[in-house]
Design a protein around this motif. Structure first.
Motif, short mmCIF file in Angstrom:
data_model
loop_
_atom_site.label_atom_id
_atom_site.label_comp_id
_atom_site.label_asym_id
_atom_site.label_seq_id
_atom_site.Cartn_x
_atom_site.Cartn_y
_atom_site.Cartn_z
N MET A 38 0.83 -1.21 0.00
CA MET A 38 0.00 0.00 0.00
C MET A 38 0.86 1.24 0.00
SD MET A 38 -2.66 -1.02 2.94
CE MET A 38 -1.30 -1.60 3.89
N GLU A 94 -9.90 -10.35 16.54
CA GLU A 94 -10.49 -9.02 16.43
C GLU A 94 -10.38 -8.49 14.99
OE1 GLU A 94 -7.98 -5.93 18.55
OE2 GLU A 94 -6.75 -7.71 18.79
N GLY A 108 -9.46 -6.79 11.67
CA GLY A 108 -8.15 -6.47 11.08
C GLY A 108 -7.08 -7.51 11.33
N CYS A 109 -7.45 -8.74 11.63
CA CYS A 109 -6.42 -9.75 11.90
C CYS A 109 -6.18 -10.66 10.70
CB CYS A 109 -6.75 -10.57 13.15
SG CYS A 109 -8.15 -11.66 12.95
N GLY A 110 -6.98 -10.51 9.64
CA GLY A 110 -6.73 -11.31 8.44
C GLY A 110 -7.77 -12.38 8.15
N LYS A 111 -8.89 -12.35 8.85
CA LYS A 111 -9.92 -13.39 8.67
C LYS A 111 -10.54 -13.31 7.26
CE LYS A 111 -12.51 -11.89 12.13
NZ LYS A 111 -11.76 -10.67 12.49
N ILE A 138 -9.51 0.67 2.91
CA ILE A 138 -8.38 0.25 3.71
C ILE A 138 -7.85 1.40 4.54
CG2 ILE A 138 -6.14 -0.91 3.65
CD1 ILE A 138 -8.59 -2.48 2.47
N GLU A 165 -2.77 -1.03 14.81
CA GLU A 165 -2.81 -2.15 13.88
C GLU A 165 -1.55 -2.14 13.01
OE1 GLU A 165 -6.58 -2.24 11.91
OE2 GLU A 165 -5.88 -3.66 10.40
#
Ligand code: ADP
Ligand code: MG
Length: 319
Positions: free
Chosen positions: A16, A46, A48-51, A269, A275
């Motif tokens: 990014m 929680e 923003g963890c990549g789920k 994003i 984070e």
């Protein structure tokens, strides 16, 4: 042991920012887990963890940077192509049922179209019977739903309808990304119970993605806890949620952070500073918040250690 889905060392790196300040973020970092037929497996953590990134790769919406997705024994890399995931028997439901359906179209059109696309019914009568049969699985009937627009249903009803639509093509794997986080608390259990019933009555495997540990404990056999792209603890729900080993799981159990309901599937994003800082860490990503932090944690990423059959990614434990 038969595996319905195998996710092997899956990694997704996002780049990014501008050319001058490029940021690389590993949203899914060497993630591995499997799902057996007729099993509910939870991916929790929680916001923003990549789920969702993991879910999108399994669905083929995103290409992995490395790693493999094996569904029905077939490697995704060898079965590339549009909508392959659907034909292979994977379906998905998302957080916001109102985002799933166009507000200006009657909901039943989606069902007829799906049946047409999959060549599952020869006549309208056949189609209606199939739709009715599937709606009954979620506690609705064709007559209650025919000719209606999304706004004519409650959020809970519409989520059940989107589940029925996903089940219409008889998938063997359902990916449910935060399916109850926008549903009223009073209706949450009816959806969760529906998952439980489906897996008991059919061979459906379910990847249940949530930040809600209570429903995860209630429906699933095994769970993986994710933190900033890593699975930090994985094992039976009993072990992981009742006697958590990882300091992050211990924290999560006490304070379950709510997912932001405005943050949709295709969210813009924006990274919070915390984070961002955690994703950029070299050692354990949880080191900045961990009550047991040691010098080593800030330098080295912990290895995966098996403690009583539970995988734990933490320097407090030795293999
Ligand atoms: N397309 C993308 N480009 C850049 N970063 C992304 C993209 N999608 C997700 N991310 C980032 O990856 C991290 C994980 O996001 P996500 O998988 O949506 O987490 P979760 O579903 O657990 O809330 C977040 O920091 C998010 O901002
Ligand atoms: Mg998400």
């Amino acid at each position: 042991m038969e595996k319905l889905l195998e996710v092997k060392t899956l990694t997704k790196v996002f780049t990014m920012g501008s050319i001058l300040s490029r940021v690389r973020l590993t949203a899914t970092d060497n993630v591995s887990f499997f799902i057996k037929p007729g099993e509910i497996f939870t991916l929790a953590g929680e916001s923003g963890c990549g789920k969702t990134t993991t879910a999108k790769i399994i669905l083929g919406f995103e290409e992995p940077t490395s790693g493999a997705i094996i569904h029905n024994g077939k490697d995704r890399a060898e079965t590339k192509g549009k909508k392959v995931w659907q034909e292979e028997g994977i379906q998905a439901i998302f957080q916001d049922p109102f985002g799933t359906f166009n507000p200006l179209r009657v909901v039943d059109r989606y069902f007829f179209e799906t049946l047409q696309n999959f060549k599952m019914a020869k006549t309208k009568r056949e189609a209606i019977d199939l739709i009715d049969e599937t709606l009954q699985l979620v506690g609705l009937t064709y007559d209650e739903f025919a000719g209606k627009y999304p706004s004519e249903f409650s959020g809970g009803q519409l989520q059940r309808i989107s589940i029925a639509r996903a089940l219409l093509t008889k998938p063997n794997l359902l990916i449910a990304d935060e399916p109850v986080s926008m549903v009223d608390a009073s209706l949450r259990m009816s959806i969760v119970n529906l998952f439980k019933r489906l897996k008991e009555e059919t061979d459906l495997g379910l990847l249940y993605i949530t930040h809600d540990l209570a429903t995860a404990y209630y429906v699933s056999e095994r769970i993986a806890i994710m933190f900033r792209g890593n699975i930090v603890e994985m094992g039976s729900v009993e072990q992981v949620l009742m006697s958590p080993r990882h300091p992050y799981t211990q924290l999560l159990r006490e304070s379950i952070p709510e997912a932001d309901p405005k943050k949709r599937w295709s969210s813009a994003i924006t990274l919070s500073e915390l984070e961002h800082e955690e994703y950029m860490r070299t050692g354990c990503k949880f080191a900045g918040r961990c009550p047991h932090v040691m010098e080593k944690c800030k330098l080295e990423m912990p290895a995966d250690v098996l403690v009583d059959n539970t995988l734990v990614k933490c320097h407090l434990y030795k293999g």
